[in-house]
Design a protein around this motif. Structure first.
Motif, short mmCIF file in Angstrom:
data_model
loop_
_atom_site.label_atom_id
_atom_site.label_comp_id
_atom_site.label_asym_id
_atom_site.label_seq_id
_atom_site.Cartn_x
_atom_site.Cartn_y
_atom_site.Cartn_z
N SER A 64 -20.55 -5.03 82.08
CA SER A 64 -19.86 -3.74 82.07
C SER A 64 -18.79 -3.76 83.17
O SER A 64 -18.98 -4.38 84.22
CB SER A 64 -20.86 -2.61 82.29
OG SER A 64 -21.68 -2.90 83.40
N SER A 74 -21.78 2.53 84.24
CA SER A 74 -20.89 1.76 83.37
C SER A 74 -19.74 2.64 82.91
O SER A 74 -19.92 3.84 82.69
CB SER A 74 -21.65 1.25 82.15
OG SER A 74 -22.64 0.34 82.53
N ARG A 112 -20.95 -8.23 92.17
CA ARG A 112 -22.24 -8.35 91.48
C ARG A 112 -23.04 -9.53 92.02
O ARG A 112 -22.49 -10.60 92.25
CB ARG A 112 -21.96 -8.59 89.99
CG ARG A 112 -23.18 -8.83 89.10
CD ARG A 112 -22.68 -8.89 87.66
NE ARG A 112 -23.67 -9.23 86.67
CZ ARG A 112 -23.96 -8.45 85.62
NH1 ARG A 112 -23.38 -7.28 85.51
NH2 ARG A 112 -24.80 -8.85 84.71
N LYS A 168 -16.63 -7.49 90.58
CA LYS A 168 -17.62 -6.41 90.45
C LYS A 168 -18.45 -6.21 91.71
O LYS A 168 -19.13 -5.19 91.85
CB LYS A 168 -18.60 -6.74 89.32
CG LYS A 168 -18.13 -6.38 87.94
CD LYS A 168 -19.21 -6.72 86.91
CE LYS A 168 -20.48 -5.92 87.05
NZ LYS A 168 -20.56 -4.71 86.24
N ASN A 191 -17.66 -2.03 85.59
CA ASN A 191 -17.78 -1.14 86.75
C ASN A 191 -18.03 -1.96 88.01
O ASN A 191 -18.48 -3.11 87.91
CB ASN A 191 -18.98 -0.19 86.55
CG ASN A 191 -20.23 -0.96 86.17
OD1 ASN A 191 -20.34 -1.44 85.04
ND2 ASN A 191 -21.15 -1.11 87.10
N HIS A 199 -29.11 0.71 89.24
CA HIS A 199 -27.82 0.86 88.59
C HIS A 199 -27.42 2.33 88.55
O HIS A 199 -28.24 3.19 88.81
CB HIS A 199 -27.98 0.44 87.13
CG HIS A 199 -27.56 -0.95 86.87
ND1 HIS A 199 -28.43 -1.98 87.01
CD2 HIS A 199 -26.38 -1.47 86.48
CE1 HIS A 199 -27.80 -3.11 86.68
NE2 HIS A 199 -26.56 -2.83 86.37
MG MG Z 1 -23.76 -3.29 83.82
#
Ligand code: MG
Ligand code: TXA
Length: 375
Positions: free
Chosen positions: A145, A153, A60, A58, A147, A237
């Motif tokens: 999620s 998302s 992330r 991700k 994405n 986000h």
């Molecule tokens: Mg998310």
């Protein structure tokens, strides 16, 4: 990040699809799957290497914890060291469904999954394919999620394919999801339950079951230097690449949690409301004309009722203003469409009416970097 993984894509209903997903998860692989809220990117929650792979796929930040998805209530007692009575009441009322509960974690849950926290987020999704996959895997499934970090998302398998093809082992295609925005998160570690992220399950619905519920201050205060309790809520986000601005009528400020107005058209029909809608449209049309003249590409996000009021090359219809469900279901897809169009400037109406108004505006304001013009 290796972007050349051969991603297997199968329809949920295809023979052997769910069992293949389960086997992939057992091997420590990554599988994107539909839930009733948004698509999730799953991995074995108790396997630190598998969780770490989610962050890589991700892009992330590793301090942003994952939600652990379960298929049977008893799993909560395996993952959490203390389960207060009120948490059990919420589980009974809303699971399976779009509610995530934060509880103190047991040692078996690795810190790779909880972003270093001593608490764990747990949710039982209601999507049949998700439940079947979790059951067949006999695991607890950590899933954010599905994405790329910072993008909206995914609410369709195509969104997931766009973001994750080549980065993960498998995608289960279950079509468009039902709700379209992420689960409500409620922290059950304090004396009074606290909402950390608004969603389909509203404050009023929670209070109906357990009495008083508070809301994380960072969600209600406009001063944005309060640190949110859900680490993920601090990131910008859902943002489209173009600059999104919300244009809102000063009189029509929120009617949070007002389920009575969800299906009521009376407001909408009044002369006063019509003038308000016209003033928003007038402002947006002026902004569009200005940007167009400067050579920029523009888009408007509007309700079906108001679409005809706009003078723009790209009018994206989010749903019906009187029905929050239709807006929630389409919102993320529309934010992605803004990128597909290549819009430089995007103007959106506010969708703050009805039961889902809070959750929708929480996501829309983030996508807009809190940029609001009141007219
Ligand atoms: Mg998310
Ligand atoms: O509907 C959903 O919840 C979807 C589907 C896939 O289930 N999942 C989802 O996950 O939205 P994600 O990772 O995109 O968002 C999880 C949010 C983040 O804001 C994260 O910071 C917060 O949950 N969170 C997770 N564990 C937490 C914890 N222990 N304490 C506080 N916040 C937590």
């Amino acid at each position: 990040m290796n972007e050349n993984i051969n991603t297997i894509i199968m329809n949920c209903d295809e023979k052997g699809a769910i069992s293949k997903a389960a086997v992939t998860l057992r091997k420590g692989g990554l599988v994107a799957f539909p839930t009733e809220t948004v698509y999730g990117l799953g991995a074995d929650a108790l396997n630190p290497e598998a969780s770490t792979k989610i962050y890589a796929a991700k892009g992330r930040p590793s301090d942003n914890p994952l939600i652990v998805h379960i298929a049977d209530t008893y799993a909560v007692f395996k993952l959490a060291s203390h389960v207060p009575k009120k948490a059990v009441m919420l589980m009974e009322a809303f699971w399976p469904g779009p509610l995530t509960i934060i509880l103190p974690k047991k040692d078996i849950v690795p810190r790779e999954t909880t972003g270093g926290l001593d608490t764990v987020a747990i949710r039982m999704p209601s999507h049949p394919a998700a439940l079947d996959m979790i059951r067949q895997s006999q695991l607890y499934i950590a899933a954010p999620s599905a994405n790329i970090s910072g993008r909206p998302s995914p609410t369709t398998a195509d969104h997931v394919i766009n973001d994750m093809k080549g980065r993960i082992d498998m995608i289960l295609d279950g079509g468009a999801v039902g709700i379209g925005i992420e689960s409500t998160i409620v922290d059950m570690t304090g004396d009074v339950p606290m909402i950390l992220r608004p969603g389909f399950i509203t404050k009023a619905m929670l209070e109906n079951i357990v009495g008083a519920v508070t809301v994380d201050k960072s969600l209600t205060d406009s001063i944005s230097d309060i640190k949110p309790k859900a680490p993920g809520m601090k990131y910008t986000h859902y943002a489209p690449k173009g600059e999104l601005t919300i244009v809102e009528a000063a009189e029509e400020t929120d009617t949070p949690d007002n389920s009575a107005s969800e299906h009521s058209h009376q407001n909408h029909g009044s002369a006063h409301s019509y003038i308000t809608r016209l003033s928003v449209a007038k402002k947006i049309n002026a902004l569009i004309a200005e940007k167009k003249q400067q050579g920029f590409k523009t888009a408007v996000i509007a309700s079906a009722e108001n679409a005809h009021l706009y003078n723009c090359e790209n009018i994206l219809i989010a749903g019906e203003a009187a029905s929050g469900e239709t807006i929630a279901a389409k919102l993320y897809g529309i934010l992605r469409e803004c990128d597909d169009i290549g819009a430089d400037y995007i103007y959106s109406e506010a969708f703050n009416r009805g039961k889902l108004g809070n959750a929708i505006m929480n996501r829309l304001l983030k996508a807009a970097g809190q940029r609001v013009i009141k007219v």
